[in-house]
Design a protein around this motif. Structure first.
Motif, PDB file in Angstrom:
ATOM      1  N   LYS A 166     -33.554  26.007 -20.723  1.00  0.00           N
ATOM      2  CA  LYS A 166     -33.218  25.252 -21.780  1.00  0.00           C
ATOM      3  C   LYS A 166     -33.920  24.318 -22.082  1.00  0.00           C
ATOM      4  O   LYS A 166     -34.071  23.874 -23.288  1.00  0.00           O
ATOM      5  N   CYS A 167     -34.771  23.745 -21.198  1.00  0.00           N
ATOM      6  CA  CYS A 167     -35.590  22.480 -21.674  1.00  0.00           C
ATOM      7  C   CYS A 167     -36.789  22.589 -20.574  1.00  0.00           C
ATOM      8  O   CYS A 167     -36.900  21.658 -19.794  1.00  0.00           O
ATOM      9  N   PRO A 168     -37.759  23.551 -20.614  1.00  0.00           N
ATOM     10  CA  PRO A 168     -39.015  23.501 -19.736  1.00  0.00           C
ATOM     11  C   PRO A 168     -39.626  22.329 -19.662  1.00  0.00           C
ATOM     12  O   PRO A 168     -40.406  21.917 -18.567  1.00  0.00           O
ATOM     13  N   GLN A 169     -39.838  21.489 -20.715  1.00  0.00           N
ATOM     14  CA  GLN A 169     -40.738  20.420 -20.794  1.00  0.00           C
ATOM     15  C   GLN A 169     -40.303  19.358 -20.126  1.00  0.00           C
ATOM     16  O   GLN A 169     -40.774  18.229 -19.468  1.00  0.00           O
TER      17      GLN A 169
END
Length: 173
Positions: A166-169
């Motif tokens: 959902k939010c790799p960063q």
């Protein structure tokens, strides 16, 4: 008639509160939760100091009644009462006692399952602002950290996978 009532309740209740109702029912059906289904009968149990120590008694049955009476505006209000059940048990009973250990275990289970409920967030923000006068990002981070520490390595792996998808960063900052 009962199915009509259920239909009306579903129409009047938000999705997050419907999930809370399911969660409450699941806990009420756990055999280990039997001691938390009704108010503590401190007189019958010979616990005269109970009302002096526990100022806000609550149990899962009372939460169900409050839920049915539409007392809860959102999932966070509901969770506050459920947490109070476990807190009261751990406050009154000695660490290591049967009730204390069951309350601790049920508390951990509740937090894991409650975290999976998609919440609107509106009620939480308003409540935090009302209590503290501002939004509390640090408080949220501390709570998140406490919950993460309670996860098994397998459960933690699932959380990391979810974050990666959902939010790799977020994992690389």
């Amino acid at each position: 008639m009962a199915s009509r009532k259920k239909k009306l309740e579903k129409e009047d209740t938000t999705e997050e509160l419907l999930e809370c109702a399911k969660l409450l029912s699941d806990f009420q059906h756990k055999p280990e939760a039997a001691a938390f289904l009704e108010p503590v009968d401190w007189e019958q149990l010979g616990l005269p100091d109970y009302p002096k120590i526990i100022k806000n008694p609550i149990d899962l049955g009372t939460i169900e009644k409050k839920f049915d009476a539409k007392h809860y505006a959102n999932a966070f209000d509901f969770a506050d009462d459920v947490r109070l059940v476990w807190t009261n048990a751990k406050t009154y009973n000695q660490p290591g006692s049967g009730i204390y250990m069951v309350a601790e275990n049920l508390s951990k289970q509740f937090e894991r399952k409650f975290a999976r409920i998609k919440k609107s967030g509106v009620g939480r923000k308003k409540r935090v602002e009302k209590v503290t006068g501002k939004e509390s990002c640090q408080e949220d981070r501390v709570r998140f950290t406490e919950l993460i520490k309670q996860l098994s390595s397998e459960e933690l792996g699932v959380v990391v996978e979810m974050i990666e998808k959902k939010c790799p960063q977020a994992l690389h900052e």
